[in-house]
Motif scaffolding. Structure first.
Motif, PDB file in Angstrom:
ATOM      1  N   ASP A  15       2.582 -11.152  -2.692  1.00 26.76           N
ATOM      2  CA  ASP A  15       2.399  -9.608  -2.226  1.00 26.76           C
ATOM      3  C   ASP A  15       2.916  -8.987  -3.282  1.00 26.76           C
ATOM      4  O   ASP A  15       4.147  -9.093  -3.829  1.00 26.76           O
ATOM      5  N   ILE A  16       2.056  -8.211  -3.857  1.00 28.17           N
ATOM      6  CA  ILE A  16       2.372  -7.229  -5.057  1.00 28.17           C
ATOM      7  C   ILE A  16       2.705  -5.865  -4.393  1.00 28.17           C
ATOM      8  O   ILE A  16       1.953  -5.118  -3.726  1.00 28.17           O
ATOM      9  N   GLU A  18       3.406  -2.191  -5.691  1.00 26.43           N
ATOM     10  CA  GLU A  18       3.409  -1.059  -6.570  1.00 26.43           C
ATOM     11  C   GLU A  18       3.047   0.219  -5.970  1.00 26.43           C
ATOM     12  O   GLU A  18       2.066   0.903  -5.898  1.00 26.43           O
ATOM     13  N   VAL A  32      -1.217  -4.507 -13.422  1.00 28.39           N
ATOM     14  CA  VAL A  32      -1.417  -5.270 -12.198  1.00 28.39           C
ATOM     15  C   VAL A  32      -2.824  -5.940 -12.347  1.00 28.39           C
ATOM     16  O   VAL A  32      -3.003  -7.265 -11.816  1.00 28.39           O
ATOM     17  N   CYS A  36      -3.712 -10.021 -12.033  1.00 25.32           N
ATOM     18  CA  CYS A  36      -4.731 -10.486 -10.970  1.00 25.32           C
ATOM     19  C   CYS A  36      -5.796 -11.163 -11.643  1.00 25.32           C
ATOM     20  O   CYS A  36      -6.254 -12.347 -10.996  1.00 25.32           O
ATOM     21  N   ILE A  46      -3.745 -12.922  -2.996  1.00 25.20           N
ATOM     22  CA  ILE A  46      -3.085 -11.914  -3.449  1.00 25.20           C
ATOM     23  C   ILE A  46      -3.473 -10.332  -2.724  1.00 25.20           C
ATOM     24  O   ILE A  46      -4.427 -10.050  -2.309  1.00 25.20           O
ATOM     25  N   THR A  47      -2.199 -10.023  -1.910  1.00 26.89           N
ATOM     26  CA  THR A  47      -2.445  -8.670  -1.206  1.00 26.89           C
ATOM     27  C   THR A  47      -1.580  -7.613  -2.061  1.00 26.89           C
ATOM     28  O   THR A  47      -0.428  -7.853  -2.646  1.00 26.89           O
ATOM     29  N   LEU A  48      -2.193  -6.299  -2.316  1.00 22.44           N
ATOM     30  CA  LEU A  48      -1.462  -5.486  -3.223  1.00 22.44           C
ATOM     31  C   LEU A  48      -1.383  -4.243  -2.410  1.00 22.44           C
ATOM     32  O   LEU A  48      -2.097  -3.576  -1.513  1.00 22.44           O
ATOM     33  N   TYR A  49       0.035  -3.765  -2.319  1.00 26.25           N
ATOM     34  CA  TYR A  49       0.593  -2.763  -1.533  1.00 26.25           C
ATOM     35  C   TYR A  49       0.725  -1.340  -2.424  1.00 26.25           C
ATOM     36  O   TYR A  49       1.415  -1.608  -3.468  1.00 26.25           O
ATOM     37  N   ALA A  50      -0.092  -0.448  -2.389  1.00 28.91           N
ATOM     38  CA  ALA A  50      -0.289   0.497  -3.512  1.00 28.91           C
ATOM     39  C   ALA A  50      -0.029   1.863  -2.894  1.00 28.91           C
ATOM     40  O   ALA A  50       0.297   1.992  -1.612  1.00 28.91           O
ATOM     41  N   VAL A  64      -8.857  -9.375  -4.536  1.00 25.35           N
ATOM     42  CA  VAL A  64      -7.585  -9.118  -4.095  1.00 25.35           C
ATOM     43  C   VAL A  64      -7.700  -8.064  -2.740  1.00 25.35           C
ATOM     44  O   VAL A  64      -8.403  -7.083  -2.714  1.00 25.35           O
ATOM     45  N   VAL A  66      -6.581  -4.867  -1.084  1.00 20.68           N
ATOM     46  CA  VAL A  66      -5.698  -3.816  -1.567  1.00 20.68           C
ATOM     47  C   VAL A  66      -5.275  -2.800   0.050  1.00 20.68           C
ATOM     48  O   VAL A  66      -6.120  -2.714   0.617  1.00 20.68           O
TER      49      VAL A  66
END
Length: 376
Positions: A15-16, A18, A32, A36, A46-50, A64, A66
C-alpha cells in the motif's frame, strides 16, 4: 484489533501512501511510477492512495489500484485514519516522500510498536534541528521496527543515531526510460531551468541571468519553468522574482508557468543545457531528479559547486560546477558548454546510462518485498 500476519502471502500486498500525487507531472509521479514499473508479473498487488483528484492513467495501466483519497486541508487526520486501517490489515505500507508528520501519524495510529517489515518510509532529505532530533529519538524508541530509507548516508544517518534498527541507503529511483531519450544526435537548443520556482533551487539567480541576457541583447535561447509547488504555492519572495522574470524583454525567453505533463516535461531536455544553481547548504548530499532526467536525455548540467548535482556533472564530464552564482559566472559556464556541446552531450548520455543502473528502482522494490526487519 491486532495486526494481521500478512508477511508471507503471495502475491505480496504493498500500500503506497502519497498524499500530494494528483497528476502525471513532476518527480512525485516519476518516483512512484518507477517503483511500480519495477514490479514483475504476479509479484505484488499494489494499491496507491493519492490526492482526491488523482488522475494517473500510466500507473493504473501497470495494474496498480489507484484510490483518490487525500484532501489538502484535512490531510493529517485522513492520514491518521488511513494508517490505522492499513496497520491492522495485511500487506506493507510504503511512504515514498516521508516526513516528520508521517512518522507522527503512523506512531499515533499504531498505538503500540509496529512490527518489523510492516512500514517503510523513504526520506528524500532531512535537516534535523534539536527538536526534530529529540522527536526522532522518541519515535525510534517507540517504533524501532520501522524501515527508514534514504538516498545517502547524510540523510539516513540521523535515524540510525536516533535508535531505529532498520536503516538503509536505497538509491533514489530514476525515471522510467523513454524510448529514444538520450539519442546520439542533437544540437544545442536552449538553456533550461526545470522544475518548481523555489528559492533553495536558486530561482533568483536564474532571473538575474535572464535579465543579463536581455540587457545584453543576447540571442541565447532560455526556457524557464516557473511552476508552483504541489499545492500551487510559492516561497516567500518568489512572486516578486516571477514579476522580474516577466519584465525581462527578451524575445529568446520562453516562460513555462505551469507544471508540465510527462511528454512536455521530457521534451524540454532535448538540446538543453540545464541550469541548477541550487543552494549548497540544502543540496550538498541531496539527489536531484532533474539531474537524472537531464542526463537520461543527454543534457549537460551547470550546477553549484559542492552539491550532488555538480559532483555528478564533474564525475562524468557532463557539465560545469559553479563556484559562484553571478550572472557573469553562469554566462561563462554556458558559453563553455555551448562551445563543446557535442562532447558534453555524449558525456551526459554516458552519465545517464550509468546512473540509470545505479538508481534502478528495482533496488527499492526489493526492500519492500523482502522479509523485513533486518538490515542487509
Amino acid at each position: 484489533m491486532g495486526y494481521t500476519a500478512g508477511m508471507s502471502e503471495e502475491p505480496k500486498r504493498i500500500d503506497i501512501v502519497e498524499p500530494t500525487l494528483s497528476s502525471e507531472a513532476g518527480h512525485c509521479h516519476s518516483f512512484v511510477e518507477s517503483v511500480c514499473s519495477a514490479r514483475r508479473e504476479g509479484e505484488a498487488c499494489i494499491t496507491l492512495y493519492a490526492g482526491s483528484r488523482a488522475s494517473l492513467p500510466r500507473i493504473e495501466g501497470m495494474g496498480v489500484r489507484v484510490v483518490p483519497y487525500f484532501h489538502r486541508r484535512i490531510r493529517r487526520p485522513e492520514a491518521f485514519l488511513l494508517y490505522r486501517k492499513l496497520l491492522r490489515g495485511p500487506g506493507r505500507i510504503f511512504v515514498p516522500t516521508a516526513g516528520r508528520a508521517d512518522l507522527m501519524m503512523l506512531s499515533l495510529a499504531a498505538g503500540k510498536s509496529i512490527p518489523a517489515g510492516k512500514a517503510f518510509l523513504y526520506f528524500h532529505w532531512v535537516r534535523p534541528d534539536p527538536s526534530k532530533r529529540e522527536f526522532f529519538r522518541k519515535t525510534g524508541r517507540r517504533q524501532p521496527g520501522l524501515t527508514m530509507m534514504g538516498p545517502t548516508e547524510s540523510v539516513v544517518g540521523v535515524f540510525r543515531e536516533c535508535g531505529f534498527r532498520d536503516v538503509r541507503i536505497v538509491p533514489y529511483p530514476g525515471s522510467p526510460v523513454v524510448a529514444g531519450a538520450g539519442g546520439a544526435e542533437g544540437a544545442f537548443r536552449h538553456v533550461l531551468y526545470a522544475g518548481a520556482a523555489r528559492r533553495d533551487k536558486g530561482f533568483p539567480a536564474v532571473v538575474d541571468f535572464v535579465r543579463l541576457l536581455a540587457n545584453a541583447g543576447s540571442g541565447i535561447p532560455m526556457a524557464v519553468q516557473a511552476s508552483p509547488d504541489h499545492y500551487g504555492k510559492f516561497d516567500e519572495g518568489i512572486p516578486a522574482e516571477l514579476d522580474r522574470l516577466r519584465k525581462s524583454s527578451s524575445a529568446s525567453l520562453t516562460i513555462l508557468p505551469e507544471t508540465l505533463g510527462a511528454a512536455e516535461y521530457r521534451s524540454m531536455f532535448d538540446g538543453a543545457i540545464v541550469l541548477q544553481p541550487y543552494s549548497k547548504d540544502d543540496f550538498t548530499d541531496r539527489i536531484s531528479g532533474v539531474t537524472l532526467d537531464a542526463f537520461s536525455a543527454g543534457a549537460p548540467v551547470i550546477a553549484t559547486a559542492g552539491t550532488w548535482m555538480a559532483r555528478a556533472a564533474l564525475r562524468f564530464g557532463a557539465g560545469v560546477a559553479l563556484e559562484e552564482l553571478s550572472p557573469a559566472s553562469i554566462l561563462s559556464a554556458v558559453e563553455a558548454v555551448r562551445a563543446e556541446y557535442p562532447r558534453f552531450r555524449r558525456n551526459a548520455i554516458g552519465a545517464g546510462s550509468a546512473l540509470r543502473k545505479e538508481h534502478d528502482a528495482r533496488q527499492l522494490l526489493e526492500v519492500l518485498l523482502s522479509a523485513g526487519g533486518k538490515t542487509p
